[in-house]
Design an enzyme around this catalytic site. Structure first.
Site, PDB file in Angstrom:
ATOM      1  N   LYS A 257       0.846  -1.199   0.000  1.00  0.00           N
ATOM      2  CA  LYS A 257       0.000   0.000   0.000  1.00  0.00           C
ATOM      3  C   LYS A 257       0.883   1.251   0.000  1.00  0.00           C
ATOM      4  O   LYS A 257       1.701   1.448   0.900  1.00  0.00           O
ATOM      5  CB  LYS A 257      -0.906   0.006   1.244  1.00  0.00           C
ATOM      6  CG  LYS A 257      -1.680   1.310   1.452  1.00  0.00           C
ATOM      7  CD  LYS A 257      -2.614   1.235   2.663  1.00  0.00           C
ATOM      8  CE  LYS A 257      -3.236   2.599   2.976  1.00  0.00           C
ATOM      9  NZ  LYS A 257      -4.116   2.579   4.179  1.00  0.00           N
ATOM     10  N   ASP A 262      -2.375  10.138   3.989  1.00  0.00           N
ATOM     11  CA  ASP A 262      -3.783   9.752   4.115  1.00  0.00           C
ATOM     12  C   ASP A 262      -4.524  10.752   4.991  1.00  0.00           C
ATOM     13  O   ASP A 262      -4.573  10.620   6.211  1.00  0.00           O
ATOM     14  CB  ASP A 262      -3.883   8.340   4.714  1.00  0.00           C
ATOM     15  CG  ASP A 262      -5.334   7.862   4.820  1.00  0.00           C
ATOM     16  OD1 ASP A 262      -6.227   8.531   4.255  1.00  0.00           O
ATOM     17  OD2 ASP A 262      -5.560   6.806   5.457  1.00  0.00           O
ATOM     18  N   LYS A 269      -9.818  12.913   8.347  1.00  0.00           N
ATOM     19  CA  LYS A 269      -9.402  12.417   9.655  1.00  0.00           C
ATOM     20  C   LYS A 269      -9.343  13.570  10.650  1.00  0.00           C
ATOM     21  O   LYS A 269      -9.096  14.706  10.266  1.00  0.00           O
ATOM     22  CB  LYS A 269      -7.993  11.800   9.543  1.00  0.00           C
ATOM     23  CG  LYS A 269      -7.943  10.435   8.915  1.00  0.00           C
ATOM     24  CD  LYS A 269      -6.526   9.882   8.971  1.00  0.00           C
ATOM     25  CE  LYS A 269      -6.428   8.541   8.282  1.00  0.00           C
ATOM     26  NZ  LYS A 269      -7.147   7.458   8.963  1.00  0.00           N
ATOM     27  N   ASP A 280       1.633   6.186   5.616  1.00  0.00           N
ATOM     28  CA  ASP A 280       0.664   5.257   5.034  1.00  0.00           C
ATOM     29  C   ASP A 280       1.174   4.606   3.737  1.00  0.00           C
ATOM     30  O   ASP A 280       0.461   3.851   3.086  1.00  0.00           O
ATOM     31  CB  ASP A 280      -0.660   6.000   4.807  1.00  0.00           C
ATOM     32  CG  ASP A 280      -1.870   5.100   4.982  1.00  0.00           C
ATOM     33  OD1 ASP A 280      -1.734   4.038   5.621  1.00  0.00           O
ATOM     34  OD2 ASP A 280      -2.948   5.455   4.461  1.00  0.00           O
ATOM     35  N   ASP A 339     -12.046   7.185   3.739  1.00  0.00           N
ATOM     36  CA  ASP A 339     -10.842   6.920   4.525  1.00  0.00           C
ATOM     37  C   ASP A 339     -10.466   5.431   4.490  1.00  0.00           C
ATOM     38  O   ASP A 339      -9.379   5.056   4.934  1.00  0.00           O
ATOM     39  CB  ASP A 339     -11.057   7.392   5.963  1.00  0.00           C
ATOM     40  CG  ASP A 339      -9.750   7.532   6.732  1.00  0.00           C
ATOM     41  OD1 ASP A 339      -8.677   7.499   6.089  1.00  0.00           O
ATOM     42  OD2 ASP A 339      -9.803   7.684   7.963  1.00  0.00           O
ATOM     43  N   GLU A 341      -9.390   3.847   2.086  1.00  0.00           N
ATOM     44  CA  GLU A 341      -8.859   3.968   0.718  1.00  0.00           C
ATOM     45  C   GLU A 341      -7.842   2.889   0.376  1.00  0.00           C
ATOM     46  O   GLU A 341      -7.684   2.528  -0.783  1.00  0.00           O
ATOM     47  CB  GLU A 341      -8.210   5.355   0.542  1.00  0.00           C
ATOM     48  CG  GLU A 341      -6.764   5.513   1.046  1.00  0.00           C
ATOM     49  CD  GLU A 341      -6.582   5.296   2.542  1.00  0.00           C
ATOM     50  OE1 GLU A 341      -7.586   5.405   3.269  1.00  0.00           O
ATOM     51  OE2 GLU A 341      -5.457   5.001   2.969  1.00  0.00           O
ATOM     52  N   ARG A 343      -7.770  -0.332   0.858  1.00  0.00           N
ATOM     53  CA  ARG A 343      -8.328  -1.539   0.225  1.00  0.00           C
ATOM     54  C   ARG A 343      -8.734  -1.281  -1.217  1.00  0.00           C
ATOM     55  O   ARG A 343      -8.764  -2.208  -2.024  1.00  0.00           O
ATOM     56  CB  ARG A 343      -9.486  -2.065   1.078  1.00  0.00           C
ATOM     57  CG  ARG A 343     -10.650  -1.121   1.209  1.00  0.00           C
ATOM     58  CD  ARG A 343     -11.571  -1.501   2.350  1.00  0.00           C
ATOM     59  NE  ARG A 343     -11.043  -1.092   3.656  1.00  0.00           N
ATOM     60  CZ  ARG A 343     -11.657  -1.317   4.808  1.00  0.00           C
ATOM     61  NH1 ARG A 343     -12.810  -1.954   4.831  1.00  0.00           N
ATOM     62  NH2 ARG A 343     -11.117  -0.902   5.946  1.00  0.00           N
TER      63      ARG A 343
HETATM   64  N1  BES Z   1      -4.228   4.464   6.935  1.00  0.00           N
HETATM   65  C1  BES Z   1      -5.344   4.165   7.732  1.00  0.00           C
HETATM   66  C2  BES Z   1      -5.073   3.103   8.793  1.00  0.00           C
HETATM   67  C3  BES Z   1      -4.092   3.465   9.888  1.00  0.00           C
HETATM   68  C4  BES Z   1      -4.548   3.907  11.113  1.00  0.00           C
HETATM   69  C5  BES Z   1      -2.747   3.315   9.691  1.00  0.00           C
HETATM   70  C6  BES Z   1      -3.652   4.199  12.122  1.00  0.00           C
HETATM   71  C7  BES Z   1      -1.858   3.616  10.716  1.00  0.00           C
HETATM   72  C8  BES Z   1      -2.303   4.047  11.936  1.00  0.00           C
HETATM   73  C9  BES Z   1      -6.477   3.632   6.851  1.00  0.00           C
HETATM   74  O1  BES Z   1      -6.524   4.116   5.555  1.00  0.00           O
HETATM   75  C10 BES Z   1      -7.765   4.039   7.500  1.00  0.00           C
HETATM   76  O2  BES Z   1      -8.015   5.201   7.577  1.00  0.00           O
HETATM   77  N2  BES Z   1      -8.530   3.056   7.959  1.00  0.00           N
HETATM   78  C11 BES Z   1      -9.778   3.296   8.595  1.00  0.00           C
HETATM   79  C12 BES Z   1     -10.800   2.370   7.997  1.00  0.00           C
HETATM   80  C13 BES Z   1     -12.205   2.697   8.338  1.00  0.00           C
HETATM   81  C14 BES Z   1     -12.623   4.006   7.731  1.00  0.00           C
HETATM   82  C15 BES Z   1     -13.095   1.588   7.806  1.00  0.00           C
HETATM   83  C16 BES Z   1      -9.588   3.019  10.075  1.00  0.00           C
HETATM   84  O3  BES Z   1      -8.806   2.134  10.443  1.00  0.00           O
HETATM   85  O4  BES Z   1     -10.200   3.709  10.887  1.00  0.00           O
HETATM   86 ZN    ZN Z   2      -4.685   4.679   4.772  1.00  0.00          ZN
HETATM   87 ZN    ZN Z   3      -7.559   5.955   5.389  1.00  0.00          ZN
END
Ligand code: BES
Ligand code: ZN
Ligand code: ZN
Length: 489
Positions: A257, A262, A269, A280, A339, A341, A343
């Site tokens: 990824k 992000d 966020k 990210d 967010d 993104e 996947r």
């Molecule tokens: N990049 C984030 C995940 C992440 C969180 C990486 C903390 C490192 C530290 C990912 O893209 C994300 O935002 N995931 C969301 C998914 C949700 C919206 C379904 C999450 O984990 O909250």
């Molecule tokens: Zn992310």
């Molecule tokens: Zn994200």
């Protein structure tokens, strides 16, 4: 830079000698070392307990400028990680003292419950990984890495394992490369720039490189990548790195990824620690650095790295929650949350790899979910795979490198949580819970029948604080792990 040696200790000038000292046993057999350890034992404050340190004053005629005794604790619980940490500490303390080199003494053969090759590996790793200063953006460079690290051992050991340290050094160089990329600020690694950085290094290592730009991605139907990058002023890329040795065995694909920042997109966020979201792209960094390392160390398999690289920003052009896109394999996805993104871009990259590379094994590494960090904390990655053997292999490599992994489930009945009323699937789960699992289940829809494992590295990819052999910032997690997994396949 890293070498095994058996120089005559009392005939060479040594500026910094580090000696591991065990609490309840003598782990050395060379007279000079044993005498120094004995001397250390005269000090009340030093018993060789784990993490205790004692600097000895040495008279000029000994040839040692500084001798540091480093406690490693009790004999029967000694393991490779204790020595990795000990070596890292020795190097970091030599760096702080502005030394240019260090000699680390290895315990004698058969005296500790760790095999010689594992011991040399661990000490080499700790030393190399600790010998790193990230000051690219500091005007004043206060400290610098050591020029030379010597591991001191008996002459048979030196003869038997002479070539091991330089091989380990190459692998650790890969980890350091990934760390630097992850720590790099997001203004310096927008997708086009990060792509150029990767391409330069990959070509230097002799990899075959292909880059798909935004026009091609659009034309070829990479709907996930296009949707995520639409809010950014920087264009998306997909980098394909190919290591193809003659008479290659099976093809292994690694997908990483690569979200260079992000922000969350329209589902913006919150601002706490938002700056950390420059990490990210750690999956892409780990995969690219692993390929570069494989090209340098050699490997019998063909290994292909596939890296979707985008920036996830909110703007007037950004994807909206509710948008429906068509991914590379034709499946439609309702974007329930912009967010989620990672996947979306991985879906395209994995479907592309399955169609074009005929992989025997596909492994993806991604900072995919906060939920995985909630589940396993900041030091352990989640491993998801329908294949028991592959999951086990990844976890075993993790034990070896101390890049810890824990297998997580992929329950089929949770798939209903990703149902969309309007498209084939939703990128957002209907449940608040089990987010790491539903993310992995989403990815599983894009791998066909290929043997696959997903590693969620959201926790261990980045460290807010420095530790024994890793500074604050990117940790390079995954490079040594993936390198080892590929070698074991
Ligand atoms: N990049 C984030 C995940 C992440 C969180 C990486 C903390 C490192 C530290 C990912 O893209 C994300 O935002 N995931 C969301 C998914 C949700 C919206 C379904 C999450 O984990 O909250
Ligand atoms: Zn992310
Ligand atoms: Zn994200």
């Amino acid at each position: 830079m890293l070498k095994l040696t058996h120089t005559k200790l009392n005939q060479t000038k040594i500026s910094f000698l580090a000696i591991p000292v065990c609490e309840d046993a003598d782990i050395h057999e060379y007279g000079t070392i044993q005498e120094l350890v004995k001397k250390a034992g005269c000090f009340q404050e030093f018993q060789g307990k784990k993490d205790q340190e004692l600097e000895l004053n040495c008279p000029d005629e000994t040839g040692f400028q500084r001798v540091m005794c480093m406690g490693v604790g009790k004999l029967n619980v000694l393991d490779a990680e204790i020595f990795r940490k000990m070596a890292g500490k020795a190097v970091r303390s030599a760096i702080k003292k502005k030394m240019a080199d260090v000699v680390i003494v290895l315990p004698a053969v058969g005296k500790i419950p760790v095999d010689m090759p594992d011991l040399i590996t661990a000490v080499s790793e700790g030393a190399c990984l600790g010998n790193d200063v990230f000051d690219l953006y500091k005007s004043e460079k206060k400290i610098r890495p050591l020029d030379r690290i010597h591991l001191w051992a008996a002459s048979e050991v030196v003869n038997d394992f002479q070539r091991l340290p330089s091989r380990i050094e190459s692998v650790c160089e890969g980890t350091l490369t990934a760390r630097r990329w992850v720590s790099m600020p997001p203004n310096e690694k927008k997708p086009e720039a990060f792509t150029r950085t990767i391409v330069t290094e990959a070509e230097k290592a002799g990899l075959q490189v292909t880059v798909l730009d935004e026009k091609q991605l659009q034309k070829d139907g990479f709907g996930g990548i296009m949707a995520v990058s639409s809010g950014s002023l920087s264009h998306p890329r997909m980098v394909v790195l190919d290591y193809c040795p003659e008479h290659a065995g099976q093809t292994v694909v690694l997908v990483g990824k690569g979200v260079t920042f992000d922000a969350g997109g329209i589902n913006l966020k919150p601002s706490t620690s938002l700056e950390d979201m420059k990490m990210d792209m750690a999956g892409a960094a780990a995969v690219a650095a692993t390929l570069i390392t494989l090209a340098r160390t050699g490997c019998r398999h063909r290994v292909i790295g596939v890296l979707p690289i985008v920036e996830n920003m909110p703007s007037g052009n950004a994807s909206c929650p509710g948008d429906i896109i068509r991914t590379y394999n034709g499946k439609t996805v309702e974007i329930g949350n912009t967010d989620a993104e990672g996947r979306l871009i991985l879906a395209d990259a994995m479907a592309y790899a399955v169609e074009h590379c005929q992989p025997a094994v596909l492994i993806d590494a991604a900072t995919l979910t906060g939920a995985c960090v909630t589940a396993l904390g900041e030091q352990i990655a989640g491993v998801f795979s329908p294949d028991d053997n592959l999951a086990q292999q990844v976890c075993q490599s993790g034990e070896k490198t101390n890049e810890r992994c824990w297998r997580m489930p992929l329950p089929d009945d949770y798939r209903v949580l990703l149902k969309s009323d309007f498209a084939d699937i939703n990128n957002m789960s209907r449940s608040r819970w089990g987010g790491a699992i539903t993310a992995a289940l989403f990815l599983s829809e894009f791998v066909g029948n290929v043997r696959w494992a997903h590693i969620d590295i959201a926790g261990p990819a980045y460290a807010k604080k420095e530790s024994t052999y890793c500074g604050a910032g990117g940790t390079g997690f995954g490079v040594r792990l993936l390198w080892d997994v590929v070698q074991q396949l």
